[in-house]
Structures are given as C-alpha cells and as structure tokens.
Design an enzyme around this catalytic site. Structure first.
Site, PDB file in Angstrom:
ATOM      1  N   GLU A   1      62.483 -12.489  29.923  1.00 15.86           N
ATOM      2  CA  GLU A   1      62.616 -13.217  28.656  1.00 15.86           C
ATOM      3  C   GLU A   1      62.775 -12.184  27.561  1.00 15.86           C
ATOM      4  O   GLU A   1      62.135 -11.115  27.606  1.00 15.86           O
ATOM      5  CB  GLU A   1      61.369 -14.065  28.398  1.00 15.86           C
ATOM      6  CG  GLU A   1      61.453 -14.975  27.175  1.00 15.86           C
ATOM      7  CD  GLU A   1      60.878 -14.404  25.902  1.00 15.86           C
ATOM      8  OE1 GLU A   1      61.016 -15.051  24.859  1.00 15.86           O
ATOM      9  OE2 GLU A   1      60.295 -13.286  25.933  1.00 15.86           O
TER      10      GLU A   1
ATOM     11  N   GLU B   1      65.944 -15.865  24.098  1.00 19.14           N
ATOM     12  CA  GLU B   1      65.432 -16.708  23.018  1.00 19.14           C
ATOM     13  C   GLU B   1      66.174 -16.381  21.729  1.00 19.14           C
ATOM     14  O   GLU B   1      66.199 -15.230  21.279  1.00 19.14           O
ATOM     15  CB  GLU B   1      63.920 -16.508  22.818  1.00 19.14           C
ATOM     16  CG  GLU B   1      63.441 -17.458  21.727  1.00 19.14           C
ATOM     17  CD  GLU B   1      61.983 -17.333  21.354  1.00 19.14           C
ATOM     18  OE1 GLU B   1      61.187 -16.766  22.106  1.00 19.14           O
ATOM     19  OE2 GLU B   1      61.663 -17.818  20.249  1.00 19.14           O
TER      20      GLU B   1
ATOM     21  N   HIS C   1      57.690 -11.720  30.139  1.00 21.22           N
ATOM     22  CA  HIS C   1      57.758 -12.046  28.720  1.00 21.22           C
ATOM     23  C   HIS C   1      58.015 -10.787  27.883  1.00 21.22           C
ATOM     24  O   HIS C   1      57.193  -9.874  27.882  1.00 21.22           O
ATOM     25  CB  HIS C   1      56.414 -12.692  28.331  1.00 21.22           C
ATOM     26  CG  HIS C   1      56.301 -13.059  26.903  1.00 21.22           C
ATOM     27  ND1 HIS C   1      55.362 -12.496  26.063  1.00 21.22           N
ATOM     28  CD2 HIS C   1      57.010 -13.938  26.144  1.00 21.22           C
ATOM     29  CE1 HIS C   1      55.472 -13.026  24.867  1.00 21.22           C
ATOM     30  NE2 HIS C   1      56.466 -13.903  24.878  1.00 21.22           N
TER      31      HIS C   1
ATOM     32  N   ASP D   1      64.130 -11.666  23.078  1.00 20.97           N
ATOM     33  CA  ASP D   1      64.363 -12.305  21.778  1.00 20.97           C
ATOM     34  C   ASP D   1      65.531 -11.594  21.094  1.00 20.97           C
ATOM     35  O   ASP D   1      65.621 -10.364  21.163  1.00 20.97           O
ATOM     36  CB  ASP D   1      63.115 -12.170  20.903  1.00 20.97           C
ATOM     37  CG  ASP D   1      61.867 -12.642  21.631  1.00 20.97           C
ATOM     38  OD1 ASP D   1      61.633 -13.849  21.673  1.00 20.97           O
ATOM     39  OD2 ASP D   1      61.138 -11.785  22.190  1.00 20.97           O
TER      40      ASP D   1
ATOM     41  N   HIS E   1      61.452  -8.938  18.894  1.00 22.36           N
ATOM     42  CA  HIS E   1      60.719 -10.190  18.688  1.00 22.36           C
ATOM     43  C   HIS E   1      60.482 -10.518  17.215  1.00 22.36           C
ATOM     44  O   HIS E   1      60.763 -11.621  16.754  1.00 22.36           O
ATOM     45  CB  HIS E   1      59.377 -10.153  19.420  1.00 22.36           C
ATOM     46  CG  HIS E   1      58.575 -11.385  19.192  1.00 22.36           C
ATOM     47  ND1 HIS E   1      57.690 -11.528  18.138  1.00 22.36           N
ATOM     48  CD2 HIS E   1      58.563 -12.567  19.846  1.00 22.36           C
ATOM     49  CE1 HIS E   1      57.161 -12.736  18.174  1.00 22.36           C
ATOM     50  NE2 HIS E   1      57.666 -13.386  19.203  1.00 22.36           N
TER      51      HIS E   1
END
Ligand code: G3P
Ligand code: CA
Length: 235
Positions: free
Chosen positions: A37, A103, A10, A39, A51
């Site tokens: 993962e 994301e 993450h 952002d 993020h």
C-alpha cells in the site's frame, strides 16, 4: 478453515524500513506480503509517493509537499538515505512481483495515476487485477470510476454513517477499506452481504490481527507483514 486474510504492507513494510520508500516496498516483497500500500501526491508532472501533506515528519525537509519543486523533493532524505520515490520507480520494482494498492492522497491524482496504470497493463506482466485504487476523497474516486470503468476501486472509510447507496452506484467498488475502530462482526457481515471483500487498516499487534482474523476479514493492513498468518516469516 477460513482462507487467511490478504496481507497489505502498509506504506511498505514500514515497521522495518522508512515508510513509502523503495526499501520498505522491497522488504514487503521479501516478507511475502500479498500487496503493498502506498500514498501519492501529484507534484509538477510527477507522482510522488508520500503519506503526509508536509515533508516534516518523514524527511529532512520542511513545508507543504504540493508547494515544493520536484528537484527539492528529490534532494531530501526520506530515512536511512532513501529518496522520496516516484510512483513509476515503485512500479519498476514491484509490478509482476506483488499487487499494488495506490491510495490517492493528493488532489488531482486520479487521472495521472490511471495513465500510469494503463501504461503498465499494456505490458504482459501487469493486469488491472494487480492494482487497487483507494481513497478517502470521493472526488478522486468519482473521477477514477468515470475515467476507467475496469479499474478496481476501494473507498477508505473511517467514520459513520457510511453512504452505501453512493458507494454502490457511483463507485462500484471491488472492496471496502475500513478503519480498525469500525470493525465489528455486524459491519463485516453487512459488507460481505453486498458482495464486497473487507480490508481493515491498520493493525500492528498480534492481538489486533487475531481479532480481525476471527471476524473473517479478507485483508489486513499492517506495518509488520510477518504478523499476518500465512506470510513467509510468520511463526
Ligand atoms: O488505505 C489504508 C490506510 O493507509 C489509510 O490510512 O492514514 O495510513 O493513509 P493512512
Ligand atoms: Ca494510506
């Protein structure tokens, strides 16, 4: 024995290195995570990996990400001397070595992200199945699906009610991402009965991870990839 859940590092292995930096993504590969993962925001003509919508928490800068120049963002320290990376730099490091969950955090990110992915899958090392595009933002997921029918998508869900009809017909997802606080056996059974894998965010303790493994989830987001059974450093 049930297969082990996939490990999603993450924001990279962000328990070990500054989140969403090349150091965190490299650490995720070293720890044997299945996925990273990250952002993204679109700033000027670049995709910036970060993020928050402000610089304040993760860099030595201040203010809204979308109001910065690229030159300013690149001059910042994102922790331990790391720069805020561009998506292309992350893909240079990771494509062909680990799968990548992007994301869509910022507005107007779907189309530039698809362009970047299409350029990568034109190369032999990458395929659509190496990517998963997720978002809380319906508009970005809608755009992504309309623009690219082959792209694996996952809605991020953190509250009820869940709009299954919309998800089924408009998003046609490859997986469902749910907040850990929503994870119950019943919900996971319901999602499985629709034919979708369930990936749960974000579990950073062994107790939380064991609870999710016991429920039969298919993937777990964690800042500590070594906590997921089956990863290289898991004990
Ligand atoms: O995509 C799963 C998870 O990353 C969503 O929450 O706030 O960490 O981006 P957040
Ligand atoms: Ca995220």
């Amino acid at each position: 024995m049930a297969p082990r859940p996939a490990c999603f590092a993450h924001r990279g292995a962000s328990g070990h290195a500054p989140e969403n930096t090349l150091a965190a993504f490299k650490k995720a590969i070293d720890l044997g995570a299945d996925w990273i993962e990250l952002d993204v925001y679109a700033v000027e003509d670049r995709l910036v990996v970060m993020h928050d919508d402000t610089l304040d928490r993760t860099t030595n800068g201040r203010g809204a990400v979308m109001r910065q120049s690229i030159n300013n963002i690149r001059s910042l320290d994102a922790g331990n001397g790391e720069k805020v990376p561009f998506l292309d730099e992350v893909l240079d490091l990771t494509c062909g070595r680990i799968k990548i969950n992007i994301e869509l955090k910022g507005p107007d990110t779907a189309i530039p992200v698809i362009r970047v992915i299409e350029a990568r899958i034109a190369e032999p090392v990458c395929d659509y199945k190496d990517f998963l595009i997720s978002s809380f933002d319906r508009k970005q997921l809608d755009t992504a699906r309309k623009q690219c029918p082959a792209l694996p998508l996952a809605p991020n869900i953190k509250r009820r009610p869940v709009h299954w009809k919309y998800i089924t017909t408009a998003i046609r997802p490859a997986a469902i991402h749910i907040d850990m606080n929503l994870a119950t056996r019943k919900l996971i059974r319901q999602i499985h009965s629709r034919g979708w894998p369930v990936h749960v965010f974000t579990a950073n303790s062994l107790a939380e991870i064991e609870r999710l493994v016991g429920m039969g989830v298919d993937g777990i987001f964690t800042n500590y990839p070594e906590l997921i059974p089956g990863t290289k450093q898991h004990q």
